[in-house]
Design a protein around this motif. Structure first.
Motif, PDB file in Angstrom:
ATOM      1  N   SER A  54      37.654  39.967  34.992  1.00 48.44           N
ATOM      2  CA  SER A  54      36.348  39.356  35.222  1.00 48.44           C
ATOM      3  C   SER A  54      36.426  38.076  36.048  1.00 48.44           C
ATOM      4  O   SER A  54      35.408  37.612  36.555  1.00 48.44           O
ATOM      5  N   GLY A  55      37.615  37.502  36.144  1.00 53.84           N
ATOM      6  CA  GLY A  55      37.779  36.226  36.808  1.00 53.84           C
ATOM      7  C   GLY A  55      37.485  35.035  35.919  1.00 53.84           C
ATOM      8  O   GLY A  55      37.602  33.894  36.374  1.00 53.84           O
ATOM      9  N   ARG A  56      37.118  35.269  34.665  1.00 54.11           N
ATOM     10  CA  ARG A  56      36.743  34.180  33.762  1.00 54.11           C
ATOM     11  C   ARG A  56      37.940  33.510  33.096  1.00 54.11           C
ATOM     12  O   ARG A  56      37.823  32.358  32.664  1.00 54.11           O
ATOM     13  N   SER A  57      39.065  34.218  32.992  1.00 49.00           N
ATOM     14  CA  SER A  57      40.251  33.668  32.346  1.00 49.00           C
ATOM     15  C   SER A  57      41.365  33.516  33.361  1.00 49.00           C
ATOM     16  O   SER A  57      41.758  34.486  34.005  1.00 49.00           O
ATOM     17  N   THR A  58      41.860  32.309  33.480  1.00 47.86           N
ATOM     18  CA  THR A  58      42.969  32.023  34.387  1.00 47.86           C
ATOM     19  C   THR A  58      44.033  31.213  33.663  1.00 47.86           C
ATOM     20  O   THR A  58      43.733  30.453  32.737  1.00 47.86           O
ATOM     21  N   TYR A  59      45.279  31.374  34.096  1.00 51.71           N
ATOM     22  CA  TYR A  59      46.402  30.623  33.548  1.00 51.71           C
ATOM     23  C   TYR A  59      47.311  30.221  34.687  1.00 51.71           C
ATOM     24  O   TYR A  59      47.491  30.969  35.646  1.00 51.71           O
ATOM     25  N   TYR A  60      47.909  29.036  34.548  1.00 49.65           N
ATOM     26  CA  TYR A  60      48.753  28.490  35.582  1.00 49.65           C
ATOM     27  C   TYR A  60      50.053  27.961  35.002  1.00 49.65           C
ATOM     28  O   TYR A  60      50.085  27.477  33.862  1.00 49.65           O
ATOM     29  N   ALA A  61      51.102  28.055  35.796  1.00 50.81           N
ATOM     30  CA  ALA A  61      52.324  27.358  35.451  1.00 50.81           C
ATOM     31  C   ALA A  61      52.066  25.851  35.480  1.00 50.81           C
ATOM     32  O   ALA A  61      51.272  25.362  36.292  1.00 50.81           O
ATOM     33  N   ASP A  62      52.746  25.124  34.598  1.00 55.33           N
ATOM     34  CA  ASP A  62      52.555  23.677  34.556  1.00 55.33           C
ATOM     35  C   ASP A  62      52.859  23.015  35.900  1.00 55.33           C
ATOM     36  O   ASP A  62      52.242  22.008  36.256  1.00 55.33           O
TER      37      ASP A  62
END
Length: 122
Positions: A54-62
């Motif tokens: 959906s594009g609503r949940s994102t995660y990134y490396a620190d």
């Protein structure tokens, strides 16, 4: 199967910006978790960012949080990585990735792009 084609790589000075694109073809793109990994010479491939269907949940490396932004356009079957405030340590080959589950680690990825080189100079 899913075929991923990356574009937008190149060279930039530290502090600059680039945007990577990953165009997907094949089955059920909208249901896949999409994201990016990178690999520098002599190092293991590492997670950079991911985004759900959906594009609503994102995660990134620190290491990239606050500087990189991942997004997707399901109508265009494309995922993007906007990279701002680039640092020399961001230099690597960047790989687009797609997976049907949210266990988004390198060893579980089903589909990979060909990789695109990002070089950040001081």
């Amino acid at each position: 199967q899913v075929h991923l084609v990356e574009s937008g790589g190149g060279s930039v000075q530290a502090g600059g910006s680039l945007r990577l694109s990953c165009a997907a073809s094949g089955r059920t793109f909208s249901s896949y978790i999409m994201g990016w990994f990178r690999q520098a010479p002599g190092k293991e491939r590492e997670f950079v960012a991911q985004i759900n269907w959906s594009g609503r949940s994102t995660y990134y490396a620190d290491s990239v949080k606050g500087r990189f932004t991942i997004s997707r356009d399901n109508a265009k079957n494309t995922v993007y990585l906007q990279m701002n405030s680039l640092k020399p340590e961001d230099t690597a080959v960047y790989y687009c990735a797609a997976n049907p589950s949210n266990l988004f680690v390198s060893k579980n990825i089903q589909y990979w792009g060909q990789g695109t080189q990002i070089t950040v100079s001081s």
